[in-house]
Design an enzyme around this catalytic site. Sequence first.
Site, short mmCIF file in Angstrom:
data_model
loop_
_atom_site.label_atom_id
_atom_site.label_comp_id
_atom_site.label_asym_id
_atom_site.label_seq_id
_atom_site.Cartn_x
_atom_site.Cartn_y
_atom_site.Cartn_z
CB CYS A 165 -0.98 -0.05 1.17
SG CYS A 165 -2.43 0.97 0.88
NE ARG A 180 -9.80 5.03 2.77
CZ ARG A 180 -8.59 5.56 2.60
NH1 ARG A 180 -8.45 6.80 2.21
NH2 ARG A 180 -7.51 4.85 2.80
CG HIS A 184 -3.44 -3.41 4.25
ND1 HIS A 184 -2.27 -2.82 4.65
CD2 HIS A 184 -4.07 -2.50 3.47
CE1 HIS A 184 -2.20 -1.60 4.13
NE2 HIS A 184 -3.28 -1.38 3.41
N1 GLN Z 1 -2.50 6.89 1.64
C1 GLN Z 1 -2.63 5.87 0.72
C2 GLN Z 1 -4.02 5.73 0.09
O1 GLN Z 1 -5.04 5.87 0.74
C3 GLN Z 1 -2.16 4.57 1.34
C4 GLN Z 1 -3.12 3.91 2.28
C5 GLN Z 1 -2.61 2.65 2.89
O2 GLN Z 1 -1.40 2.42 3.02
N2 GLN Z 1 -3.54 1.83 3.37
O3 GLN Z 1 -4.08 5.48 -1.06
#
Ligand code: GLN
Length: 243
Positions: A98, A132, A195
Amino acid sequence: MTGNPSSELVIVSLYPRDMNIYGDRGNVLSLVRRARAHGFAPRIVEVNPGDPMPDRVDIVIGGGGQDSGQGRVADDLQHRADELRDLATSGVPMLMICGLFQLFGHRFVTQTGSELKGIGVLDVETRGGDERMIGNIVLHSDEFGEIIGYENHSGNTKLGPGSQPLGRVLQGSGNNPDDGTEGARTGNVIGSYLHGALLPKNPAISDFLIGTAAERRYGSFAPSAAMPESVERARASAKRRPR
Ligand code: GLN
């Protein structure tokens, strides 16, 4: 019986203080356990901003973080860019999740328009989006089979010709809402949004990291770890959960 008696493997955990969300530290713990099961003696070296890299590096693992965490490590990462690029070019296996996946690409432009420069180990570019992408995710990879994890990001990542996707999305979003790809791979470097943590549920990727490191360091790899029964249960349960 193991073909890898007590051979040391040095695992660099990159920025564990700032880049460790949704259980990403579980990747390091899982890798250590699996390396031991294959008969190796893993040694973890945590590298936070300002810390030296060890002289010897066999595997590099990095996790995710919010935009603020990425901002805290971005300058330090630029100072190490040449070293990390040289390690990648020499075939050191790496897994970046990520936030660090994004920074191992060319750049991450946040939703508010500020640009965090990456180190270009992976041929990807990321822009913060309005939406998101959250939930359990399943991929197909020809090399690793079905890969199962959890994604939570607003960054939209696009691949250039120098990277292949880690997998094709079967359930979930992946790199972006449009092209059905997830993650990136250049040589032995893997980037992914997954993750969960990723490795406890996907031992095939741990075995790739360990096997590649062992072949580089010792000339061969004799897999000898059994597949824990809990792995199939964890995979089945994550797949059943709705997004
Ligand atoms: N800030 C990044 C995004 O939202 C990474 C998020 C994360 O590592 N979960 O794309």
